[in-house]
Write an enzyme that holds these catalytic residues in place. Structure first.
Site, mmCIF file in Angstrom:
data_model
loop_
_atom_site.group_PDB
_atom_site.id
_atom_site.type_symbol
_atom_site.label_atom_id
_atom_site.label_comp_id
_atom_site.label_asym_id
_atom_site.label_seq_id
_atom_site.Cartn_x
_atom_site.Cartn_y
_atom_site.Cartn_z
ATOM 1 N N ILE A 137 0.840 -1.218 0.000
ATOM 2 C CA ILE A 137 0.000 0.000 0.000
ATOM 3 C C ILE A 137 0.867 1.258 0.000
ATOM 4 C CG2 ILE A 137 -1.837 1.264 1.188
ATOM 5 C CD1 ILE A 137 -2.591 -1.339 2.599
ATOM 6 N N LYS A 206 5.291 -0.215 13.080
ATOM 7 C CA LYS A 206 4.669 0.534 11.974
ATOM 8 C C LYS A 206 3.925 1.752 12.516
ATOM 9 C CE LYS A 206 4.247 -3.650 9.193
ATOM 10 N NZ LYS A 206 3.460 -4.876 9.028
HETATM 11 N N1 HSE Z 1 4.907 -9.723 9.100
HETATM 12 C C1 HSE Z 1 4.373 -8.546 8.491
HETATM 13 C C2 HSE Z 1 2.877 -8.648 8.429
HETATM 14 C C3 HSE Z 1 4.932 -8.377 7.107
HETATM 15 O O1 HSE Z 1 2.344 -9.738 8.591
HETATM 16 O O2 HSE Z 1 2.227 -7.618 8.244
HETATM 17 C C4 HSE Z 1 4.505 -7.085 6.459
HETATM 18 O O3 HSE Z 1 5.049 -5.979 7.097
#
Ligand code: HSE
Ligand code: NDP
Length: 429
Positions: A137, A206
């Site tokens: 995205i 994130k």
């Molecule tokens: N392990 C991460 C997820 C990979 O499942 O979102 C993508 O950032």
């Protein structure tokens, strides 16, 4: 078009790296046209050199990533190893040797983003990381560039594909947690240590990155309140269904109403089935960004997996390569607002609390009084009795986290409350 190629060092050739290499090879002509010069895969650093890697010239493989970066002819490094070390040391080495970096490494960026940005800036180089948040995205660049003239007040979304895959399977097929996690791992969605996914560390990393970009401030990983999804049970899904809800692991970043602070949190939450996030299935991610002038924007797409993540990496590669040719750099870190991150207790939301209580007169009144004493207003109560025991499900109106914690602590001390079976936030209303 320049004929001399820009040389790329690929650090890591696993789920993401192998797809980056494949697309770089198969789309070489298109990439060259879009950039204005060819990009050449000049070396591939891995841990296990003897592993067969389809489509990769074996002469490019090395276990000495540092030597590759120091070779003197590398223009751009793509770091898709993951984790803190050796990735951090390699990115630092890259900058010291005039190499711009594209990375998908949210764990490292959430922990050391400020120092890495400073190093990139010091050497007049780029550090791009679209793939670090929400897979394919486009989110980092739209927030950082397209919304640079607006004021972002809130970001809410699903930013981990693995946990969304697991929760979706548990909800839609009744699959067990371990079975769904194994499937997500086999599909290449999970981190090397899937604890990072299921305990919410990946989503928290994130969230820290997005909060920094959204609010132009520094949000450290430790500033993000984090709860994983390992405790979410079939009973929670049944309860959610009765309320017309489902359960998702959400990242929620908010600017306080007075604009003087921000909050960042990651936790499972019930959301109404009518909310657009409720229909985000499998390893898809979706993120709402609320900005003052733009209003509410929704970003949606594959949040994990080799090819989708490689798409984001290659988008960054094209951008960084264009910058190289223009002898320019893209935007660096913007952290001028220096807003404090408020503690978790200040967060205001609704709660769903499931209690095991004695089934006798006065219990409901006692429980209701405890909520009232802590200033938490009850929206609905549902009781189901069985053999002298009862299960009591309370849904509150919006209340501060600190008030809810005080209520739960007091409830646990009541003789008639046998246990607090689950506490879950209710969002998206
Ligand atoms: N392990 C991460 C997820 C990979 O499942 O979102 C993508 O950032
Ligand atoms: P993998 O575990 O599949 O790949 C890691 C790669 O790094 C492997 O090729 C491995 O080599 C190599 N490697 C490990 N240690 C070293 C070392 N010391 N020196 C050189 N190479 C090394 O990880 P992914 O591809 O899944 O993830 C890579 C990054 O992308 C991580 O930061 C992850 O968080 C991020 N990411 C992943 C997504 C996904 O869906 N998988 C989505 C978004 C981001 P070898 O092959 O020899 O083992």
């Amino acid at each position: 078009m320049r004929t001399r190629p820009l040389k790329v060092a690929l650090l890591g050739c696993g789920v993401v790296g192998s797809e980056v290499a494949r697309i770089m090879t198969t789309h070489a002509d298109d990439l060259a046209q879009r950039i204005g010069a060819p990009v050449e895969l000049a070396g591939v650093a891995v841990r296990r050199p003897s592993k067969v890697r389809e489509g990769i010239d074996p002469s490019l493989i090395t276990t000495d990533a540092t030597a590759l970066l120091k070779r003197g002819d590398i223009d751009i490094a793509i770091e898709v190893i993951g984790g803190i070390e050796p990735a951090r040391g390699l990115i630092t080495t890259a900058f010291e040797h005039g190499v711009s970096v594209v990375s998908a490494n949210k764990a490292l960026l959430a922990q050391d983003g400020a120092a890495l940005h400073a190093a990139a800036e010091q050497h007049g180089l780029d550090l791009y990381y679209e793939a670090a948040v929400a897979g394919a995205i486009p989110l980092v660049r739209p927030m950082r560039e397209s919304l640079a003239g607006d004021k972002i007040n809130r970001v809410m979304g699903i930013v981990n594909g693995t946990t969304n895959f697991i929760l979706d399977k548990m909800d839609s097929t009744g699959a067990g947690y371990q079975e769904a996690l194994d499937e997500a791992t086999a599909l290449g969605y999970a981190e090397a240590d899937p604890t990072a996914d299921v305990e919410g560390y990946d989503a928290a990393a994130k969230a820290a990155i997005l909060a920094g970009i959204a609010f132009h401030t520094r949000v450290r990983l430790d500033d993000v309140y984090r709860e994983g999804m390992t405790e979410v049970s079939a009973a929670d899904f049944a309860s959610a269904k009765r309320m017309g809800c489902t359960i998702k692991l959400l990242a929620i970043l908010e600017r306080a109403a007075d604009g003087a602070s921000v909050t960042a949190r990651v936790h499972p939450a019930m959301i109404p089935l009518t909310h657009p996030l409720a229909s985000v299935r499998e390893a898809y991610n979706a993120v709402f960004v609320e900005a003052e002038a733009a209003g509410r924007l929704m970003f949606y797409g594959p949040g994990a997996g080799g090819a989708p993540t490689a798409s984001a990496v290659l988008g960054d590669l094209v951008a960084v390569a264009r910058n190289k040719l223009a002898e320019a750099t893209g935007p660096g870190e913007s952290a001028y607002t220096q807003l404090p991150v408020s503690p978790r207790g200040d967060v205001v939301t609704r709660y769903h609390i499931s209690l095991d209580v004695a089934d006798k007169p006065g219990v409901l009144a006692q429980v209701a009084t405890t909520f009232a004493e802590h200033g938490v207003s009850i929206d609905t109560v549902r009781q189901q009795g069985k053999d002298g025991e009862a299960s009591l499900v309370v849904v509150t109106h919006r209340a501060p986290d600190a008030a809810l914690s005080g209520t739960v602590e007091a409830l646990r001390k009541l003789d008639t409350v046998r246990g607090v079976a689950s506490i879950m936030r209710v969002e998206g209303e």
